[in-house]
Scaffold this motif. Structure first.
Motif, PDB file in Angstrom:
ATOM      1  N   LYS A  47      11.075  11.112   0.973  1.00  0.00           N
ATOM      2  CA  LYS A  47      11.531  10.126   1.940  1.00  0.00           C
ATOM      3  C   LYS A  47      10.498   9.010   1.973  1.00  0.00           C
ATOM      4  N   LEU A  48      10.946   7.811   1.636  1.00  0.00           N
ATOM      5  CA  LEU A  48      10.090   6.636   1.630  1.00  0.00           C
ATOM      6  C   LEU A  48      10.307   5.865   2.924  1.00  0.00           C
ATOM      7  N   ILE A  49       9.219   5.593   3.624  1.00  0.00           N
ATOM      8  CA  ILE A  49       9.246   4.804   4.855  1.00  0.00           C
ATOM      9  C   ILE A  49       8.495   3.516   4.574  1.00  0.00           C
ATOM     10  N   CYS A  50       9.173   2.386   4.743  1.00  0.00           N
ATOM     11  CA  CYS A  50       8.552   1.073   4.552  1.00  0.00           C
ATOM     12  C   CYS A  50       8.210   0.484   5.912  1.00  0.00           C
ATOM     13  N   GLU A  51       6.928   0.190   6.112  1.00  0.00           N
ATOM     14  CA  GLU A  51       6.471  -0.410   7.355  1.00  0.00           C
ATOM     15  C   GLU A  51       5.843  -1.772   7.095  1.00  0.00           C
ATOM     16  N   ASN A  52       5.943  -2.654   8.086  1.00  0.00           N
ATOM     17  CA  ASN A  52       5.181  -3.898   8.053  1.00  0.00           C
ATOM     18  C   ASN A  52       3.711  -3.513   8.178  1.00  0.00           C
ATOM     19  N   HIS A  53       2.889  -3.936   7.220  1.00  0.00           N
ATOM     20  CA  HIS A  53       1.485  -3.517   7.177  1.00  0.00           C
ATOM     21  C   HIS A  53       0.716  -4.000   8.400  1.00  0.00           C
ATOM     22  N   ASN A  59      10.201  14.346  10.976  1.00  0.00           N
ATOM     23  CA  ASN A  59      11.299  14.474  11.938  1.00  0.00           C
ATOM     24  C   ASN A  59      11.807  13.128  12.445  1.00  0.00           C
ATOM     25  N   SER A  60      11.051  12.068  12.188  1.00  0.00           N
ATOM     26  CA  SER A  60      11.489  10.733  12.615  1.00  0.00           C
ATOM     27  C   SER A  60      12.456  10.094  11.616  1.00  0.00           C
ATOM     28  N   CYS A  61      12.669  10.745  10.483  1.00  0.00           N
ATOM     29  CA  CYS A  61      13.579  10.165   9.475  1.00  0.00           C
ATOM     30  C   CYS A  61      14.323  11.257   8.720  1.00  0.00           C
ATOM     31  N   LEU A  62      15.012  12.088   9.471  1.00  0.00           N
ATOM     32  CA  LEU A  62      15.791  13.175   8.880  1.00  0.00           C
ATOM     33  C   LEU A  62      17.002  12.627   8.130  1.00  0.00           C
ATOM     34  N   THR A  63      17.482  13.406   7.178  1.00  0.00           N
ATOM     35  CA  THR A  63      18.694  13.075   6.431  1.00  0.00           C
ATOM     36  C   THR A  63      19.774  14.071   6.842  1.00  0.00           C
ATOM     37  N   ASN A  64      20.760  13.598   7.580  1.00  0.00           N
ATOM     38  CA  ASN A  64      21.834  14.475   8.080  1.00  0.00           C
ATOM     39  C   ASN A  64      21.270  15.698   8.791  1.00  0.00           C
ATOM     40  N   GLY A  65      20.193  15.483   9.549  1.00  0.00           N
ATOM     41  CA  GLY A  65      19.580  16.561  10.319  1.00  0.00           C
ATOM     42  C   GLY A  65      18.618  17.436   9.546  1.00  0.00           C
ATOM     43  N   SER A  66      18.413  17.173   8.249  1.00  0.00           N
ATOM     44  CA  SER A  66      17.517  18.019   7.457  1.00  0.00           C
ATOM     45  C   SER A  66      16.246  17.265   7.070  1.00  0.00           C
ATOM     46  N   PHE A  72      12.510  -0.081   6.705  1.00  0.00           N
ATOM     47  CA  PHE A  72      13.602   0.706   6.129  1.00  0.00           C
ATOM     48  C   PHE A  72      13.072   2.062   5.718  1.00  0.00           C
ATOM     49  N   THR A  73      14.016   2.978   5.514  1.00  0.00           N
ATOM     50  CA  THR A  73      13.694   4.269   4.893  1.00  0.00           C
ATOM     51  C   THR A  73      14.631   4.455   3.710  1.00  0.00           C
ATOM     52  N   TRP A  74      14.167   5.218   2.750  1.00  0.00           N
ATOM     53  CA  TRP A  74      14.979   5.539   1.581  1.00  0.00           C
ATOM     54  C   TRP A  74      14.755   7.012   1.257  1.00  0.00           C
ATOM     55  N   GLY A  75      15.797   7.647   0.730  1.00  0.00           N
ATOM     56  CA  GLY A  75      15.653   9.001   0.225  1.00  0.00           C
ATOM     57  C   GLY A  75      16.721   9.896   0.822  1.00  0.00           C
ATOM     58  N   PRO A  76      16.794  11.071   0.280  1.00  0.00           N
ATOM     59  CA  PRO A  76      15.905  11.724  -0.672  1.00  0.00           C
ATOM     60  C   PRO A  76      16.295  11.574  -2.149  1.00  0.00           C
ATOM     61  N   ARG A  77      17.418  10.913  -2.408  1.00  0.00           N
ATOM     62  CA  ARG A  77      17.904  10.825  -3.793  1.00  0.00           C
ATOM     63  C   ARG A  77      18.648   9.499  -3.948  1.00  0.00           C
ATOM     64  N   PRO A  78      18.582   8.877  -5.121  1.00  0.00           N
ATOM     65  CA  PRO A  78      19.346   7.639  -5.327  1.00  0.00           C
ATOM     66  C   PRO A  78      20.834   7.848  -5.037  1.00  0.00           C
ATOM     67  N   GLU A 120       0.860  -1.181   0.000  1.00  0.00           N
ATOM     68  CA  GLU A 120       0.000   0.000   0.000  1.00  0.00           C
ATOM     69  C   GLU A 120       0.898   1.234   0.000  1.00  0.00           C
ATOM     70  N   LEU A 121       0.717   2.100  -0.986  1.00  0.00           N
ATOM     71  CA  LEU A 121       1.487   3.342  -1.068  1.00  0.00           C
ATOM     72  C   LEU A 121       0.598   4.515  -0.702  1.00  0.00           C
ATOM     73  N   LEU A 122       1.081   5.325   0.230  1.00  0.00           N
ATOM     74  CA  LEU A 122       0.379   6.543   0.612  1.00  0.00           C
ATOM     75  C   LEU A 122       1.336   7.717   0.478  1.00  0.00           C
ATOM     76  N   ILE A 123       0.937   8.724  -0.285  1.00  0.00           N
ATOM     77  CA  ILE A 123       1.714   9.956  -0.430  1.00  0.00           C
ATOM     78  C   ILE A 123       1.339  10.858   0.738  1.00  0.00           C
ATOM     79  N   VAL A 124       2.351  11.345   1.447  1.00  0.00           N
ATOM     80  CA  VAL A 124       2.134  12.113   2.667  1.00  0.00           C
ATOM     81  C   VAL A 124       2.791  13.485   2.520  1.00  0.00           C
ATOM     82  N   PRO A 125       2.025  14.576   2.590  1.00  0.00           N
ATOM     83  CA  PRO A 125       2.638  15.907   2.503  1.00  0.00           C
ATOM     84  C   PRO A 125       3.575  16.164   3.688  1.00  0.00           C
ATOM     85  N   ARG A 126       4.802  16.526   3.388  1.00  0.00           N
ATOM     86  CA  ARG A 126       5.809  16.728   4.435  1.00  0.00           C
ATOM     87  C   ARG A 126       5.407  17.800   5.428  1.00  0.00           C
ATOM     88  N   ASP A 127       5.007  18.964   4.934  1.00  0.00           N
ATOM     89  CA  ASP A 127       4.776  20.105   5.815  1.00  0.00           C
ATOM     90  C   ASP A 127       3.583  19.897   6.750  1.00  0.00           C
TER      91      ASP A 127
END
Length: 195
Positions: free
Chosen positions: A120-126, A108-115, A133-139, A94-101
């Protein structure tokens, strides 16, 4: 929202001269329009790597993917359609697009180097909600090219950097993104086989 809903939203924003997020600047509105074109290109060109398709079909993981983004985000436009295609290929993702702001505590639970870098993709057990895992913001491969380009061109502007990045995305056709995701998925789905 679903990818389809997000895509419709971006089209509407582009037509109305608006954008998502807290900052409604002319620059971000212009990026939203440009990103609609980028998304259309990725949708047309995307082809899933055979090894990704094989892994997902074999395991049929029950995952929820939360994808933090805003419509003005160029990296998001280059990756979200590919991520959506991957998710759509497996009925148990299940994919859900979530507005950051609008979701700052999640961001804030998955910052990249503090930013608060996106996408940012967050994979959860459904079933359990466990974060896998998390992935992002760029390959990683594109980020490495950018780091090298910045080192070799210290006087380049942000616009010049981004021109390079989007050129690399166009040539890469989502392969680097898929390699990143495949490595993360293999660690979870086939950990004994990962070397």
């Amino acid at each position: 929202m679903t990818y389809s809903s997000y895509r419709t939203l971006v089209e509407t924003l582009a037509e109305e001269g608006s954008t998502t997020g807290l900052e409604q600047t002319d620059e971000r509105i212009a990026f939203t329009k440009l990103n609609l074109q980028r998304m259309k290109r990725v949708e047309k060109q995307f082809a899933m790597l055979p090894e990704m398709a094989t892994l997902l079909q074999k395991h049929q993981p029950h995952w929820r993917w939360l994808l933090l983004v805003e419509s003005w985000c160029g990296d998001g436009a280059q990756t979200i359609p590919a991520i959506a295609s991957i998710a759509q290929s497996v009925p148990t993702i299940e994919l859900l697009i979530v507005p950051r702001d609008e979701n700052q505590s999640l961001m804030n639970s998955c910052l990249t180097n503090g930013s608060r870098a996106i996408p940012k993709l967050i994979c959860e057990n459904h079933h359990t909600g466990e974060r896998l895992f998390t992935w992002g913001p760029r390959p990683a491969a594109i980020q490495e090219k950018l780091v090298q380009y910045k080192a070799e061109n210290p006087g380049a502007t942000h616009e010049e950097y981004m021109t390079q990045v989007h050129g690399w995305y166009a040539k890469d056709r989502s392969a680097a993104l898929q390699q990143d995701l495949l490595a993360l998925m293999e660690q979870i789905l086939e950990p004994a086989q990962v070397v």
